[in-house]
Design a protein around this motif. Structure first.
Motif, PDB file in Angstrom:
ATOM      1  N   SER A  20     -16.791   3.412  53.341  1.00 55.71           N
ATOM      2  CA  SER A  20     -15.462   3.345  52.733  1.00 55.71           C
ATOM      3  C   SER A  20     -14.496   4.347  53.362  1.00 55.71           C
ATOM      4  O   SER A  20     -14.865   5.483  53.663  1.00 55.71           O
ATOM      5  CB  SER A  20     -15.547   3.606  51.225  1.00 55.71           C
ATOM      6  OG  SER A  20     -16.148   4.859  50.985  1.00 55.71           O
ATOM      7  N   PRO A  21     -13.229   3.943  53.561  1.00 58.09           N
ATOM      8  CA  PRO A  21     -12.228   4.842  54.153  1.00 58.09           C
ATOM      9  C   PRO A  21     -11.804   5.937  53.190  1.00 58.09           C
ATOM     10  O   PRO A  21     -11.678   5.720  51.988  1.00 58.09           O
ATOM     11  CB  PRO A  21     -11.058   3.898  54.459  1.00 58.09           C
ATOM     12  CG  PRO A  21     -11.212   2.773  53.484  1.00 58.09           C
ATOM     13  CD  PRO A  21     -12.692   2.599  53.282  1.00 58.09           C
ATOM     14  N   GLN A  22     -11.600   7.132  53.741  1.00 60.34           N
ATOM     15  CA  GLN A  22     -11.072   8.273  52.997  1.00 60.34           C
ATOM     16  C   GLN A  22      -9.757   8.656  53.683  1.00 60.34           C
ATOM     17  O   GLN A  22      -9.735   9.411  54.647  1.00 60.34           O
ATOM     18  CB  GLN A  22     -12.061   9.442  53.021  1.00 60.34           C
ATOM     19  CG  GLN A  22     -13.476   9.070  52.607  1.00 60.34           C
ATOM     20  CD  GLN A  22     -13.564   8.622  51.175  1.00 60.34           C
ATOM     21  OE1 GLN A  22     -13.100   9.320  50.261  1.00 60.34           O
ATOM     22  NE2 GLN A  22     -14.162   7.452  50.940  1.00 60.34           N
ATOM     23  N   LEU A  23      -8.662   8.074  53.212  1.00 64.07           N
ATOM     24  CA  LEU A  23      -7.368   8.228  53.871  1.00 64.07           C
ATOM     25  C   LEU A  23      -6.710   9.537  53.454  1.00 64.07           C
ATOM     26  O   LEU A  23      -6.430   9.770  52.281  1.00 64.07           O
ATOM     27  CB  LEU A  23      -6.469   7.035  53.536  1.00 64.07           C
ATOM     28  CG  LEU A  23      -7.053   5.660  53.890  1.00 64.07           C
ATOM     29  CD1 LEU A  23      -6.105   4.554  53.468  1.00 64.07           C
ATOM     30  CD2 LEU A  23      -7.357   5.567  55.381  1.00 64.07           C
ATOM     31  N   LEU A  67      -8.742  15.550  56.996  1.00 62.92           N
ATOM     32  CA  LEU A  67      -9.118  14.516  57.950  1.00 62.92           C
ATOM     33  C   LEU A  67      -9.285  13.145  57.293  1.00 62.92           C
ATOM     34  O   LEU A  67     -10.011  12.995  56.307  1.00 62.92           O
ATOM     35  CB  LEU A  67     -10.435  14.904  58.622  1.00 62.92           C
ATOM     36  CG  LEU A  67     -11.030  13.905  59.620  1.00 62.92           C
ATOM     37  CD1 LEU A  67     -10.160  13.818  60.883  1.00 62.92           C
ATOM     38  CD2 LEU A  67     -12.467  14.286  59.970  1.00 62.92           C
ATOM     39  N   THR A  68      -8.641  12.146  57.879  1.00 61.73           N
ATOM     40  CA  THR A  68      -8.925  10.754  57.525  1.00 61.73           C
ATOM     41  C   THR A  68     -10.260  10.384  58.148  1.00 61.73           C
ATOM     42  O   THR A  68     -10.460  10.565  59.355  1.00 61.73           O
ATOM     43  CB  THR A  68      -7.820   9.819  58.043  1.00 61.73           C
ATOM     44  OG1 THR A  68      -6.636   9.999  57.238  1.00 61.73           O
ATOM     45  CG2 THR A  68      -8.244   8.357  57.949  1.00 61.73           C
ATOM     46  N   ARG A  83      -8.359  -0.270  62.712  1.00 60.77           N
ATOM     47  CA  ARG A  83      -7.264  -0.818  61.905  1.00 60.77           C
ATOM     48  C   ARG A  83      -6.413   0.288  61.287  1.00 60.77           C
ATOM     49  O   ARG A  83      -5.195   0.148  61.160  1.00 60.77           O
ATOM     50  CB  ARG A  83      -7.821  -1.735  60.809  1.00 60.77           C
ATOM     51  CG  ARG A  83      -8.273  -3.092  61.346  1.00 60.77           C
ATOM     52  CD  ARG A  83      -8.486  -4.081  60.216  1.00 60.77           C
ATOM     53  NE  ARG A  83      -9.589  -3.679  59.346  1.00 60.77           N
ATOM     54  CZ  ARG A  83     -10.850  -4.023  59.538  1.00 60.77           C
ATOM     55  NH1 ARG A  83     -11.161  -4.791  60.581  1.00 60.77           N
ATOM     56  NH2 ARG A  83     -11.783  -3.633  58.713  1.00 60.77           N
ATOM     57  N   VAL A  84      -7.032   1.399  60.887  1.00 58.25           N
ATOM     58  CA  VAL A  84      -6.256   2.513  60.326  1.00 58.25           C
ATOM     59  C   VAL A  84      -5.193   2.968  61.329  1.00 58.25           C
ATOM     60  O   VAL A  84      -4.028   3.193  60.970  1.00 58.25           O
ATOM     61  CB  VAL A  84      -7.189   3.686  59.957  1.00 58.25           C
ATOM     62  CG1 VAL A  84      -6.379   4.961  59.692  1.00 58.25           C
ATOM     63  CG2 VAL A  84      -8.022   3.341  58.726  1.00 58.25           C
ATOM     64  N   LEU A  85      -5.579   3.094  62.589  1.00 58.66           N
ATOM     65  CA  LEU A  85      -4.639   3.560  63.611  1.00 58.66           C
ATOM     66  C   LEU A  85      -3.635   2.480  63.997  1.00 58.66           C
ATOM     67  O   LEU A  85      -2.445   2.760  64.187  1.00 58.66           O
ATOM     68  CB  LEU A  85      -5.417   4.039  64.841  1.00 58.66           C
ATOM     69  CG  LEU A  85      -6.296   5.274  64.590  1.00 58.66           C
ATOM     70  CD1 LEU A  85      -7.170   5.579  65.802  1.00 58.66           C
ATOM     71  CD2 LEU A  85      -5.440   6.489  64.230  1.00 58.66           C
ATOM     72  N   LEU A  86      -4.095   1.249  64.087  1.00 55.04           N
ATOM     73  CA  LEU A  86      -3.188   0.149  64.431  1.00 55.04           C
ATOM     74  C   LEU A  86      -2.130  -0.048  63.347  1.00 55.04           C
ATOM     75  O   LEU A  86      -0.952  -0.287  63.653  1.00 55.04           O
ATOM     76  CB  LEU A  86      -3.979  -1.143  64.628  1.00 55.04           C
ATOM     77  CG  LEU A  86      -4.854  -1.209  65.886  1.00 55.04           C
ATOM     78  CD1 LEU A  86      -5.788  -2.413  65.818  1.00 55.04           C
ATOM     79  CD2 LEU A  86      -3.992  -1.279  67.144  1.00 55.04           C
TER      80      LEU A  86
END
Length: 341
Positions: free
Chosen positions: A327-330, A294-295, A174-177
């Protein structure tokens, strides 16, 4: 030598009965002793240097205030130390201490550790793994409240606490989409057909999410490895030199992502202008090596440790499979498609 203070000494200092001291120090007053009196007892015990006779308490209650943690190289794995810290903090919060044994994969040492913990009458045991995988729980732990940590018990005989790998793969897609990417590749951390939960789960979640969004995954944009830097370098060189190459790549761990960064640099490509990159694990030792940052996704190690302790002490009759969100690290390694369109 001066005799150690007794409960009677504490009672005399606080001006209460020995029974009141016993209730307060054993945390069994349950409203029968006022807060003011309880504090007076605690202050008196501290002043006199009173210590509870732990061995006598174990004999009375049939269990100790210790929780055992048995792991295969857990204590010597840098990022897994977060699991121990989380478990230790939760144990302490609940009035327990953690007794940790690192077996280094030695079955004889493991059996000795189990025997020792039985002797200490621990409140329960956390059976932990260095990396997420399926583990058979030793028969010696039967009868002791046990929880698998960073591992899954295939038999389902005990509660298992582990990272939600499939959800992590879905979130990475989903991050990339959401950044507008449609030409997306992946470098996995296991061989084709791997049953390693991190490899199979992250791949499954990733591909299913792309398919659900109408972005069929292209097999020629998938590479397999073992989770090392070299796999990211090799896979990155292969993917980024294809005539039709992916514009975004999900690396199933951070070490692989670091190799991909170097592959892009060798080819004169820029992250994220020429290729967006998403990693996984958020390893603290590697984070400073990524330029741009880096994400990635944080393994919930401390949270899993806390949850394992809570489950051991809850002693519920129903076993559970507790998959904990990563958890995401954006950060700066993912760019919108418009950067290179």
């Amino acid at each position: 030598m001066k005799n150690r203070p007794t409960m009677n000494d504490v009672a005399a200092e606080a001006g209460v009965s020995q029974a009141t001291v016993s209730m307060v120090l054993n945390q069994s007053q349950a409203g029968r002793v006022s807060a003011e009196t309880s504090q007076r007892v605690l202050d008196a015990a501290k002043k006199l240097g009173f210590r509870t006779n732990v061995h006598a308490k174990v004999l009375r209650e049939g269990k100790s205030r210790m929780i055992g943690l048995i792991g295969d190289e857990v204590a010597t794995t840098p990022f897994a130390g977060e699991m121990i810290l989380g478990a230790q903090q939760e144990a302490w919060r609940r009035g327990h201490v953690l007794l940790t044994v690192d077996t280094a994969g030695d079955s004889r040492l493991e059996q000795a550790a189990i025997s020792m913990m039985q002797s200490y009458r621990v409140a329960g045991v956390i059976y932990a793994a260095m990396y997420h995988r399926r583990l058979d729980v030793p028969t010696g732990l039967s009868g002791i409240p046990t929880v698998c940590l960073n591992a899954q018990d295939p038999a389902g005989s005990v509660t298992s606490v582990f990272p939600d790998e499939e959800a992590g793969g879905r979130a990475a897609a989903r991050v990339l989409l959401e950044a507008g990417h449609r030409d997306i590749g992946m470098i996995n951390i296991g061989p084709e057909g791997s049953t390693l939960p991190a490899a199979s789960g992250r791949l499954k979640g990733f591909i299913e999410t792309l398919d659900a969004e109408g972005v069929p995954f292209r097999a020629e944009w998938l590479r397999f490895g073992t989770g090392g830097y070299e796999d990211g370098l090799r896979g990155g060189l292969e993917l980024l030199t294809l005539e039709q190459r992916p514009r975004a790549i999900f690396c199933a761990n951070d070490r692989t992502a670091l190799g991909l960064y170097y592959a892009a640099e060798r080819l004169g490509l820029s992250v994220p202008d020429d290729v967006s990159v998403v990693g996984f694990d958020n390893q603290a030792l590697l984070t400073p090596m990524f330029q741009p940052a880096l994400t990635t996704f944080q393994l919930p190690l401390a949270e899993m440790g806390r949850l394992a302790v809570a489950e051991v002490l809850n002693r519920g009759s129903e076993t559970k499979r507790l998959a904990v969100e990563c958890s995401p690290q954006l950060r700066q390694s993912v760019a919108s498609v418009k950067v290179y369109s």
